[in-house]
Design an enzyme around this catalytic site. Structure first.
Site, PDB file in Angstrom:
ATOM      1  N   GLY A  80      -5.898  -9.017 -10.309  1.00  0.00           N
ATOM      2  CA  GLY A  80      -5.361  -7.979  -9.435  1.00  0.00           C
ATOM      3  C   GLY A  80      -6.230  -7.834  -8.212  1.00  0.00           C
ATOM      4  N   GLY A  81      -6.018  -6.739  -7.499  1.00  0.00           N
ATOM      5  CA  GLY A  81      -6.759  -6.513  -6.271  1.00  0.00           C
ATOM      6  C   GLY A  81      -8.251  -6.356  -6.480  1.00  0.00           C
ATOM      7  N   ASP A 101      -1.370   4.440  -7.803  1.00  0.00           N
ATOM      8  CA  ASP A 101      -0.947   3.046  -7.630  1.00  0.00           C
ATOM      9  C   ASP A 101       0.133   2.699  -8.653  1.00  0.00           C
ATOM     10  OD1 ASP A 101      -0.937   0.599  -6.286  1.00  0.00           O
ATOM     11  OD2 ASP A 101      -2.561  -0.233  -7.484  1.00  0.00           O
TER      12      ASP A 101
END
Length: 193
Positions: A9-10, A123
């Site tokens: 992921g980020g 998020d």
């Protein structure tokens, strides 16, 4: 014992691992080395573990532990076999209305638990929702969550989240509220439909 990569992921890489002491599969979220040297990323990672570990709900991925060894930061969490809601959407959308309603109710229940504890996810997106083989949805990745009263790491004007799911107040860098998560969930519902 690490078995295989589950994805990236980020802010982290996630692996399927087997806990040899307890005899169960777990997911390990590892902060990449490029972020491990940044105190702000390390604090955000630590905060995710703390925020999520305080929460307990059947529709949330449970956090078991977190720690650091030789500059590597890890969160150990429940492993949920299944697919991300994003994968479900890509492979099956449009979903039937009853399936959309069932998944949405489960996500709302998890968010309600978080909001009651003063935690805003910030998020909510299909990539942060795991759906198992029985259709049971679990919310994960509280990496940028903000606890109520937490002055935290986010300064006014700082934008965190995934662009296409941001509420207007997030996009402006304003203060977030439970409504911010609900806005993002509305976008997720649209994608399911």
């Amino acid at each position: 014992e690490i078995r295989r990569s589950l994805g990236s992921g980020g802010m982290a890489d996630v692996y399927l691992a087997h806990d040899l002491r307890l005899g169960r599969d777990v997911a390990l979220k590892v902060l990449p080395a490029r972020y491990a040297a940044d105190p702000e990323f390390v604090e955000r990672f630590r905060r995710e573990a703390g925020a999520a570990a305080r929460l307990s709900h059947p529709h949330m991925v449970h956090i078991y532990d977190w720690g650091e060894a030789d500059g590597t930061y890890v969160i150990c969490m429940e492993y949920v076999p299944g697919r991300s809601l994003k994968q479900v959407i890509v492979e099956e959308a449009p979903l039937p209305p009853d399936q959309i309603a069932a998944i949405t109710r489960q996500i709302l229940a998890a968010l309600g638990c978080a909001h009651a504890a003063g935690v805003i996810h910030r998020d909510v997106k299909p990539q942060n929702i795991i759906v198992d083989e029985a259709g049971w949805a679990k919310v994960t990745d509280f990496g940028i969550a903000r606890a109520g009263g937490d002055s935290g790491l986010t300064r006014t004007g700082t934008i965190l989240g995934t662009a296409q799911y941001l509420s207007p107040e997030q996009a402006r860098g304003d203060v977030v509220s439970p409504a911010s998560d609900f806005y993002s969930l509305g976008v997720v519902m649209y994608e399911m439909a």
